[in-house]
Write a protein that holds these residues in place. Sequence first.
Motif, PDB file in Angstrom:
ATOM      1  N   PHE A 310       0.864  -1.174   0.000  1.00  0.00           N
ATOM      2  CA  PHE A 310       0.000   0.000   0.000  1.00  0.00           C
ATOM      3  C   PHE A 310       0.905   1.231   0.000  1.00  0.00           C
ATOM      4  O   PHE A 310       1.473   1.591   1.030  1.00  0.00           O
ATOM      5  N   LYS A 311       1.049   1.833  -1.149  1.00  0.00           N
ATOM      6  CA  LYS A 311       1.993   2.942  -1.310  1.00  0.00           C
ATOM      7  C   LYS A 311       1.241   4.202  -1.752  1.00  0.00           C
ATOM      8  O   LYS A 311       0.509   4.182  -2.730  1.00  0.00           O
ATOM      9  N   LYS A 312       1.435   5.272  -1.007  1.00  0.00           N
ATOM     10  CA  LYS A 312       0.732   6.534  -1.290  1.00  0.00           C
ATOM     11  C   LYS A 312      -0.772   6.285  -1.400  1.00  0.00           C
ATOM     12  O   LYS A 312      -1.452   6.782  -2.286  1.00  0.00           O
ATOM     13  N   TYR A 313      -1.252   5.507  -0.463  1.00  0.00           N
ATOM     14  CA  TYR A 313      -2.664   5.123  -0.421  1.00  0.00           C
ATOM     15  C   TYR A 313      -3.444   6.238   0.246  1.00  0.00           C
ATOM     16  O   TYR A 313      -3.121   6.662   1.337  1.00  0.00           O
ATOM     17  N   ARG A 314      -4.490   6.721  -0.416  1.00  0.00           N
ATOM     18  CA  ARG A 314      -5.396   7.748   0.095  1.00  0.00           C
ATOM     19  C   ARG A 314      -4.668   9.062   0.378  1.00  0.00           C
ATOM     20  O   ARG A 314      -5.056   9.831   1.246  1.00  0.00           O
ATOM     21  N   ASP A 315      -3.626   9.352  -0.394  1.00  0.00           N
ATOM     22  CA  ASP A 315      -2.906  10.615  -0.231  1.00  0.00           C
ATOM     23  C   ASP A 315      -3.831  11.800  -0.502  1.00  0.00           C
ATOM     24  O   ASP A 315      -4.596  11.802  -1.471  1.00  0.00           O
ATOM     25  N   ASP A 316      -3.724  12.816   0.339  1.00  0.00           N
ATOM     26  CA  ASP A 316      -4.450  14.078   0.137  1.00  0.00           C
ATOM     27  C   ASP A 316      -5.963  13.878   0.018  1.00  0.00           C
ATOM     28  O   ASP A 316      -6.659  14.696  -0.573  1.00  0.00           O
ATOM     29  N   ALA A 317      -6.475  12.790   0.553  1.00  0.00           N
ATOM     30  CA  ALA A 317      -7.919  12.577   0.542  1.00  0.00           C
ATOM     31  C   ALA A 317      -8.571  13.363   1.672  1.00  0.00           C
ATOM     32  O   ALA A 317      -7.902  13.795   2.610  1.00  0.00           O
ATOM     33  N   ASN A 318      -9.864  13.532   1.567  1.00  0.00           N
ATOM     34  CA  ASN A 318     -10.620  14.233   2.600  1.00  0.00           C
ATOM     35  C   ASN A 318     -11.395  13.213   3.428  1.00  0.00           C
ATOM     36  O   ASN A 318     -12.269  12.519   2.924  1.00  0.00           O
ATOM     37  N   VAL A 319     -11.033  13.122   4.695  1.00  0.00           N
ATOM     38  CA  VAL A 319     -11.661  12.200   5.632  1.00  0.00           C
ATOM     39  C   VAL A 319     -11.533  10.774   5.085  1.00  0.00           C
ATOM     40  O   VAL A 319     -10.475  10.377   4.654  1.00  0.00           O
ATOM     41  N   GLY A 320     -12.617  10.000   5.085  1.00  0.00           N
ATOM     42  CA  GLY A 320     -12.568   8.624   4.604  1.00  0.00           C
ATOM     43  C   GLY A 320     -12.313   7.644   5.732  1.00  0.00           C
ATOM     44  O   GLY A 320     -11.825   8.000   6.810  1.00  0.00           O
ATOM     45  N   ASP A 321     -12.661   6.388   5.485  1.00  0.00           N
ATOM     46  CA  ASP A 321     -12.502   5.333   6.484  1.00  0.00           C
ATOM     47  C   ASP A 321     -11.984   4.073   5.810  1.00  0.00           C
ATOM     48  O   ASP A 321     -12.432   3.702   4.725  1.00  0.00           O
ATOM     49  N   ASP A 322     -11.063   3.387   6.501  1.00  0.00           N
ATOM     50  CA  ASP A 322     -10.579   2.077   6.058  1.00  0.00           C
ATOM     51  C   ASP A 322     -10.733   1.096   7.209  1.00  0.00           C
ATOM     52  O   ASP A 322     -10.489   1.441   8.373  1.00  0.00           O
ATOM     53  N   SER A 323     -11.121  -0.115   6.874  1.00  0.00           N
ATOM     54  CA  SER A 323     -11.270  -1.150   7.893  1.00  0.00           C
ATOM     55  C   SER A 323     -10.572  -2.413   7.414  1.00  0.00           C
ATOM     56  O   SER A 323     -10.861  -2.923   6.332  1.00  0.00           O
ATOM     57  N   PHE A 324      -9.635  -2.904   8.228  1.00  0.00           N
ATOM     58  CA  PHE A 324      -8.914  -4.144   7.928  1.00  0.00           C
ATOM     59  C   PHE A 324      -9.285  -5.160   9.007  1.00  0.00           C
ATOM     60  O   PHE A 324      -8.709  -5.160  10.102  1.00  0.00           O
ATOM     61  N   ALA A 325     -10.291  -6.011   8.733  1.00  0.00           N
ATOM     62  CA  ALA A 325     -10.761  -7.002   9.700  1.00  0.00           C
ATOM     63  C   ALA A 325     -10.300  -8.390   9.268  1.00  0.00           C
ATOM     64  O   ALA A 325     -10.514  -8.790   8.123  1.00  0.00           O
TER      65      ALA A 325
END
Length: 635
Positions: A310-325
């Motif tokens: 995961f490289k430069k993942y979600r760079d400069d994004a606004n808010v957002g959510d990630d879930s790794f279950a």
Amino acid sequence: MASPSPPLPVLSTTILLLLLLLPHSAAGAGSGGSPAVNPFTAKAAFIRYWNRKVPNNRPHPAFFVSKLSPLPAAAAASFPSPLPDIRARLPALCSKAALLCPSGETASLEGRAAGAGGPFKGYSNANFTNYGTGGGAGADSFRNYSPDLNIAADSFRRYGRDSSGRDDRFESYEADGNVVTANFTSYAGGATGGSGSFAAYAAETNVPDSTFTNYDAAANGRGRGFASYSQEANHGENGFSGYGKNGNGLRETFTSYGNESNVMTSGFANYGESANGATDTFTGYGVEGNVPENTFRSYGAGGNAGVDTFKKYRDDANVGDDSFASYAKGANGGAAEFQSYGNSANPGSTTFKGYGEGTNPNHHIDFKEYAGENNTFKGYAKTGVDFKEYHNTSSTAAALTVSAEAAASGHRHLKWSPEPGKFFRERELVAGNRMPMPDIRDKMPPRAFLPRDIATKIPFEPNAVSEVFGVPLDTAMGKAVASTVAECQRAPSQGETKRCATSAEDIVDFAVEMLGNDIVVRSTASTAGGGGDIKLGRVTGINGGKVTRSVSCHQSLFPYLVYYCHSVPKVRVYEADIMAVDSDENINHGVAICHLDTSDWSPSHGAFIALGGKPGEVEVCHWIFEGDMTWTVAD
């Protein structure tokens, strides 16, 4: 003796009937008024209703009249009541009432040998189920496929199953579409070798929905690249379920995936499960996106020697959510590298639950220059985890060791910002001011209102709408319908009075209820000037520029026109001539609304990113976009 005149009551009744049938202000209303309307239509019936509810003799704006139902009186009056009967007459209703309906069954290419129908250039809406089964070497190319369509539906179920050395390319696929659905279930299952490429896939689409279930399952040595996938898309959903399950040596690359998109959701469930030697790379994923949401559930579970980057993942994004279950749960020798991950412009959240759990000690999880915030690590693997230059200000991660260099470089430059001119301050609304104007085009698919007596026959809930319009709930349109209903059922915000209007009559009723019957509706006249710099000419404050209350109505996505209307307190509304900056030519007439009380707005609202300040500190103004409207008390 002269003959007696006809009885007065007969003449009065005839004249009254004619007056009622004629639409009010239909002739001579000027450029903003409605044209002459056949009195025996649903459109004319609504205009008579408007005249009774709002008897101020104001012209009916063309932008509103254009949305009224085009149904002839006979078609509206004879429409059946039971839902099955409505469903049976749907094709005729869709064409006569200007509704947004599925195009029907797609052409099936089942049983064709691979390459028999290609290349697929300028192709649209087809069913590729069981296409190319057992095919040999070669390539299928989908170029300029399904462009500019409303409710595009493509099915690639069991495409290329058990094929060998076969390539497929999806270029400019479903670009600029509205409510597009693509089903890639069991695609290339059991295939050996070959590769697939999704380039410029679903670019600038509105509400895309792509399903990749058991895609490349049990495949051997396949390579797959998602480059520039869902670029600048709006409110979409992509599901990767069982993707690459039981595969061997698969290589998946997500480059520039979902960049500059708005509220995109991607779900990776059981992705790469029990795979061997899988390599997945997420580079530049979700860059500059707005509120992206990604779920990695049981990703790589039970896999062997899988490598994820995961490289430069979600760079400069606004808010957002990630879930790794349960990510890589029970896997052997899993390796994951999070490099420059989570460098968002505005903090979102990331949850790692049961990540890397299991008895195998051979995992190697590396967080290098990880800049996440609001993160939760629960049930995380106790060994094989390396945090380098990890920066996090949340209490959960405070116990983790953070290098001094990372702690010292805590502040980041925030690059993400809404489109220039989308929000502005009230002081900018002065004659002669030059300012950027956002793209205010109506990007919703064209539709008309249903007459109220038909709209009320259709229960406002997803299952009923699905039955009537033949819209499966697992498609993009079906999910949009469910989302619209859920938003309409949401409790109002503090100080807000809201109503979802399923007919034009509902809009007028709500506006009258909130503001009285001496009211006016306005919208920006056209889209001219949008997307560039403009110069303001004459600026006029509605109601003398006083603080007032308005009713604003915004389109929702539905088979027929549905508007989310809410009564907004403490606003000022303005009209402004919009001029070209190079010639001072008057090119448009804009309507802007300024919200003076922002105290209940979210701190992460795009307005505060663009303008600075916090909720309650600054007022926020914006233009009324094409397709939307605002009602005020008449001057």
